[in-house]
Enzyme design. Sequence first.
Site, short mmCIF file in Angstrom:
data_model
loop_
_atom_site.label_atom_id
_atom_site.label_comp_id
_atom_site.label_asym_id
_atom_site.label_seq_id
_atom_site.Cartn_x
_atom_site.Cartn_y
_atom_site.Cartn_z
N ASP A 297 0.86 -1.19 0.00
CA ASP A 297 0.00 0.00 0.00
C ASP A 297 0.89 1.23 0.00
O ASP A 297 2.11 1.12 -0.19
CB ASP A 297 -0.95 -0.03 1.22
CG ASP A 297 -2.29 0.62 0.89
OD1 ASP A 297 -2.28 1.80 0.50
OD2 ASP A 297 -3.34 -0.03 1.02
N HIS B 245 -2.65 3.21 -4.57
CA HIS B 245 -2.11 2.75 -3.28
C HIS B 245 -0.72 2.15 -3.50
O HIS B 245 -0.38 1.09 -2.98
CB HIS B 245 -3.04 1.72 -2.64
CG HIS B 245 -4.28 2.34 -2.05
ND1 HIS B 245 -4.24 3.14 -0.94
CD2 HIS B 245 -5.58 2.27 -2.42
CE1 HIS B 245 -5.47 3.54 -0.64
NE2 HIS B 245 -6.30 3.04 -1.53
N GLU C 270 -9.60 3.16 -5.24
CA GLU C 270 -9.23 4.53 -4.89
C GLU C 270 -7.98 5.03 -5.61
O GLU C 270 -7.08 5.58 -4.97
CB GLU C 270 -8.98 4.63 -3.38
CG GLU C 270 -10.17 4.23 -2.54
CD GLU C 270 -9.89 4.31 -1.05
OE1 GLU C 270 -10.66 4.97 -0.36
OE2 GLU C 270 -8.90 3.71 -0.58
C1 ACM Z 1 -10.93 0.03 0.61
O1 ACM Z 1 -11.44 0.10 1.75
N1 ACM Z 1 -10.28 1.08 0.10
C2 ACM Z 1 -11.07 -1.16 -0.20
#
Ligand code: ACM
Length: 521
Positions: A166, A246, A313
């Site tokens: 991440d 991420h 995201e």
């Molecule tokens: C997430 O909670 N961004 C998958």
Amino acid sequence: MGNAEQRRNRIVALAVALACITAFGGGMPVLVPAPRHMKTDEGEFHDKAADADGIAVQETHDASLPPESYRLSVTTSSVSIASADAAGAFYARQTIRQLATCGKTGTDGTADIAIPCVEIEDSPAYRWRGVHLDEVRHFFGKENVMRILDLMAYHKLNVFHWHLTDDEGWRLEIPKYPELTRIGAKRPNSWKRGGKPHKVNGRSVIDRNTEAYGPYFYTADDVREILAYAAARYITVVPEIELPGHAGAAVTAYPQLACKPEGVRERIWDAGWGNTIDVFCAGNDETIRFLEGVLDCVCELFPSKVIHIGGDECPRTRWKECPKCQARMKAEGLNDANDLQAWITRHFADYLEKKGRRIMGWDEILSGDVPRSAIGMSWRTSQKNGTGDKLTSGAEGAQRGHDMVMTPHLICYYDYSQDLPDDPFQYIGGHVPLEKAYSFDPCDGVADDARAHVLGGQCNNWSEFTWNEHDLAWKMWPRTCAMAEALWTAPAPRDFKDFLKRMEVHRKRLVSMGVNCAPLR
Ligand code: ACM
Ligand code: ZN
């Protein structure tokens, strides 16, 4: 017998008496998750084995039973199980372990295990009964992962979704790319446990530990050890490598993989959580080759058919300004950044398929033209909670023909508050009290003809505010018991009062095993 020994024996006898009362729950044997069908009878089976795993059990093969299912018959003279596969026999053994918690010492000093007479027919409602663990924001390590696997098995959960990369860290050694862990597994400092943001001279600051956090990562040997441990418990480990967003730790280690290398920070950002705009450059062939190399290594290590590529995201700020990303869009006839993410998803779906694997990603991967073989993991439950792209709900994904795993954040995120009085643990926000966790229905809102695409569900244990194994256990238990029942036992609505009654007993078992289980309310 000396005084001390007498006292010890009295304490043991008392503890055993209590265990006996509680294990049988004042009559009905207590099982979590509850079996599909159970009939009780008078009497008990007794055995002098040292523990429940040592009890002599007659095992038979019955090919007519569905996968993972079992029949268990306990009479005063025998314990027998039937199953079509080894997993079914394993789950029967877990049931025996829960039923046989009434270990006693007989008057002659030998062990005496008692199991109530029962006839059980049991099978899981869903194939994917998952627990996710974020080991990036905080790292828990091999022993704690194994402990989670033990507890998962005890509750008949069978998928461990391992979030390994991440923005704040890269936790898997990839020999071909050593900088990923040399640089990416360490932060210069970290958020202090219990610390809250506060203003200093008008600026928001957080209390931080001044020493470095890490390096924390798993070597290939660690992974192999964990995989063997999981396999012995019929648990599939699904690794998650986040792309294209991420990706902060990866692009900090190798800035040339980002759209704007000179913009990438020299170190992973300090304590704090967020979502960096420096994502993988989708127009750079070197970046694509790098990710293929990472996935080659992941596929060599992990036998899981399903490989999770994240996909959630992803900010598109850099892509919109990047000449390489713009050139890719032009060359591939893509209209916008959303199409560019779908292009990446397609590329890795094909790449993994050639290796005999199947791609999975958070529901964002479904907002574009991606193959039906891609599995969606639904987490956003409203438009507000996504990136602003068109939301593909779990129900819609299933309707379109994608296999789906449901993990709606409003019910399945166990980093949300349990709403317990005087709870000293820190949560990221939200509200998932036990009753809400128990109400989870993976097929909620899914049309009848699409339900076959619902593989199951899972709880997600994000760890921004979960510093150590004690915090983690408190948040996981007892809610993971609710999840186990939602995924194993009959579909919702289930009887929360009955669950609570059983949990009064079952929670004591967990506590006796050393689990830092939160109270029920
Ligand atoms: C997430 O909670 N961004 C998958
Ligand atoms: Zn780019």
